[in-house]
Design a protein around this motif. Sequence first.
Motif, PDB file in Angstrom:
ATOM      1  N   THR A 104       0.813  -1.224   0.000  1.00 44.17           N
ATOM      2  CA  THR A 104       0.000   0.000   0.000  1.00 44.17           C
ATOM      3  C   THR A 104       0.843   1.268   0.000  1.00 44.17           C
ATOM      4  O   THR A 104       0.299   2.355  -0.072  1.00 44.17           O
ATOM      5  N   THR A 370      -6.166   9.240  -2.037  1.00 48.49           N
ATOM      6  CA  THR A 370      -5.654   8.489  -0.889  1.00 48.49           C
ATOM      7  C   THR A 370      -4.206   8.876  -0.600  1.00 48.49           C
ATOM      8  O   THR A 370      -3.406   9.061  -1.523  1.00 48.49           O
ATOM      9  N   GLU A 372      -2.377   7.203   2.045  1.00 52.41           N
ATOM     10  CA  GLU A 372      -1.574   6.114   2.612  1.00 52.41           C
ATOM     11  C   GLU A 372      -2.309   4.791   2.688  1.00 52.41           C
ATOM     12  O   GLU A 372      -1.698   3.772   2.939  1.00 52.41           O
ATOM     13  N   HIS A 373      -3.617   4.779   2.457  1.00 51.30           N
ATOM     14  CA  HIS A 373      -4.343   3.517   2.577  1.00 51.30           C
ATOM     15  C   HIS A 373      -4.385   2.747   1.276  1.00 51.30           C
ATOM     16  O   HIS A 373      -4.544   1.539   1.273  1.00 51.30           O
ATOM     17  N   GLY A 374      -4.265   3.443   0.159  1.00 50.84           N
ATOM     18  CA  GLY A 374      -4.324   2.782  -1.135  1.00 50.84           C
ATOM     19  C   GLY A 374      -5.695   2.898  -1.777  1.00 50.84           C
ATOM     20  O   GLY A 374      -6.651   3.410  -1.170  1.00 50.84           O
ATOM     21  N   VAL A 375      -5.781   2.412  -3.001  1.00 53.27           N
ATOM     22  CA  VAL A 375      -7.010   2.511  -3.788  1.00 53.27           C
ATOM     23  C   VAL A 375      -7.877   1.266  -3.609  1.00 53.27           C
ATOM     24  O   VAL A 375      -9.072   1.349  -3.332  1.00 53.27           O
TER      25      VAL A 375
END
Lengths: 432, 317
Positions: A104, A370, A372-375
Amino acid sequence: MCFPRSSDEVAAAVGVARRHGRAFVARGSGTGLAGGATPLDDPVVIVTTQMNRVLEIDPQARVAWVEPGVLNLDLSRAVGHLGLHYAPDPSSQQACTIGGNVGTNAGGPHCLADGVTSAHVLAVDVVLADGTATRLGGLEPDSPGYDLRGCFVGSEGTMGIATRIAVRLTPDPPCVATLLCAFDSVEAAATTVSGIIAAGVLPAALEMMDAPITRAVEDFVGAGYPRDAQAVLLAEVDGLEGGVAEQVDAIAEVARANGATLVRVAADDAERALLWKGRKSAFGAIARIAPDYYLHDAVVPRTKLVEVLRRVYEIADAHEVIVMNVFHAGDGNLHPLLVFDQREPGVWDRVHAAGTEILEACLDAGGVLTGEHGVGIEKRDLMPRMFSPDDLDAQARLRDAFDPDGVANPQKVLPRGSRCGELQRVPEGTWI
Amino acid sequence: MTAPGPVVAPVGARTHWEIGGPPTEGAVEVRAPVGVITYEPADMTITVGAGTSFDTLDGVLAEHGQECALDPRSRAATVGGILACGLSGLRRLRHGPVRDHVLEVRFETGDGRLVKGGGQTVKNVTGYDLPRLFVGSLGTIGVLQQATLRCRPRFPRSRWFAGSATDSFRASARLWDGAREAVLFEGVDADVESQGRGLAPLDTPPALPDGPHRGRISVAPGRVGECTAALAGRVRWCAELGVGTVHVAADEADALVHARSVSHAYGGWMLREAGGPSDDDGFGCALPSAALMRRVKDAFDPGWKLNPARLPFARIG
């Protein structure tokens, strides 16, 4: 689902998946919030939690080789006696794996000064989608050709599976100061954040919590946060004595100029640790308010924090959803928490509608989807709000270069229709 | 692999024109827009046309007490050229490599599409990391139009000292040329003074080796000692301690060949920056994961119009 113990076993698992015409999905601890490791359509799930050894620590070069299943906090604990730590520190660091962090491109409070995962990964041994093993990047400062390591970090398992990771270790700073500032409005706190950055101070971490979350945290942990504040800032500066003292003064000055009702420097390590425990327990503390929450993740320019936060509260009000804000203010990384009880009829629709509107407000302010959590799956279908068809096509082509047959974690990150060859851009009203 | 029709070579300030393989003869040279597009000091981000020189960029940032530590060898270098070459500056030890400073890139692909990658905020993981892919790609996947860079406050004090500083916290650079070690400290006055205690201040920063034949060795930082020892007296060199970059220069092309073979012996490689034997492809080694890199090239430049010879795609490993 399989639990390989070595790179060879990962490659074998990929081989089995391919022979049976199945996709495969890499998975660490499953703490991801965007659904990147969620299996769709019965893939082979390759769980890396059994590959959990710290293989090598080189304190001189400040490098550690780890397997992907090593927990983030365990790595810092393993090198702590050397005066080193692993800088990215997601709130889930007790549970999340380094492999998942690579997937991530994870962040954390202390990524403000030190950068997110990508700045801390030197090399990754990977099993590619065709089952072959290769090394991306290396311990030498530059590798010939394209930075495939840089592409791989943050690719959410769509470019292969990491089996060994070389990470950079960061020396512990000789001097650390943590400030707690309280305000009687969210706007004053947000203005302070912008003011600190504008004053040329780059703290190691700069976190903000609004009133509801501060009270919840205080009830849960008893960390010493003021219950009557409308917003609190947790600022940390580190380095050498002189610089730390100057930055503490500068932050205190900006906070006071913005009407801070409290500016307190943690007296010792114990108080510092307690303040951080409070901050990192925020998500657990929510259970005291409602059984469910939806945590968002978006970034806005730091100069837009005040106006975007105002919009976030307005949107939540309009949808009759409780919102709480606890976030990495220093880099503009918002984490609005929509708190609810899913037994309430129709609440999911309101939560989703509010969440989407909040993300759109962030994008409208020049932000991104986003931080830091990602898509994953969560934001996949919002990608066209941020990227043009040509942008998405370029990303799809890059993914295809790594995984021509589309077997590595398919249906994640890029929405259907990203490739220019796929049916898209049909004018509205066209009959097909 | 090269398509019929013109080959395109993006051009900056030509400060590193000899890097990598020689450009294709008759290539159409294209230049990028010049100038600051947006600069919000309070966000510590700046967006510039790729043709903007580092000198201009640094001047604009300095007006607001900020900087972007790209640190090219020549201040005439353009942002596009610095990113395409991917050569990190001398302060990498503290400030990180070039790729860590780039937030967003917009470039024209080989098939003529304008592509954006990354985003203009200081933190972003939305989609694949095209900015990192672009850095060091030597103009082979796109012609950079504009880039958004991360800035930081300029340090109030910055000073070079002579002497060893192995255990110093956050030294900005440590250079070693076999005879002398020099260290750069940046920070507030009191800290720079305390860190420099017992060391001799230097009035001028140490000069990197120069000559008609120049290269840059990349080895694991732990192997710099043995690698530089093996360079012996054949080349002039200066190593970035803690980083693993060794700058080498010589008067004879052969000496550069020697330096490259030394780099290979210690698990590294050498990028030719200038000069070298006439048949040098700039890298002297096969690309790692070469098949994958070719597919990446295909993805952005299906007709192989962009600098097809800059990277050693044809070399067999």
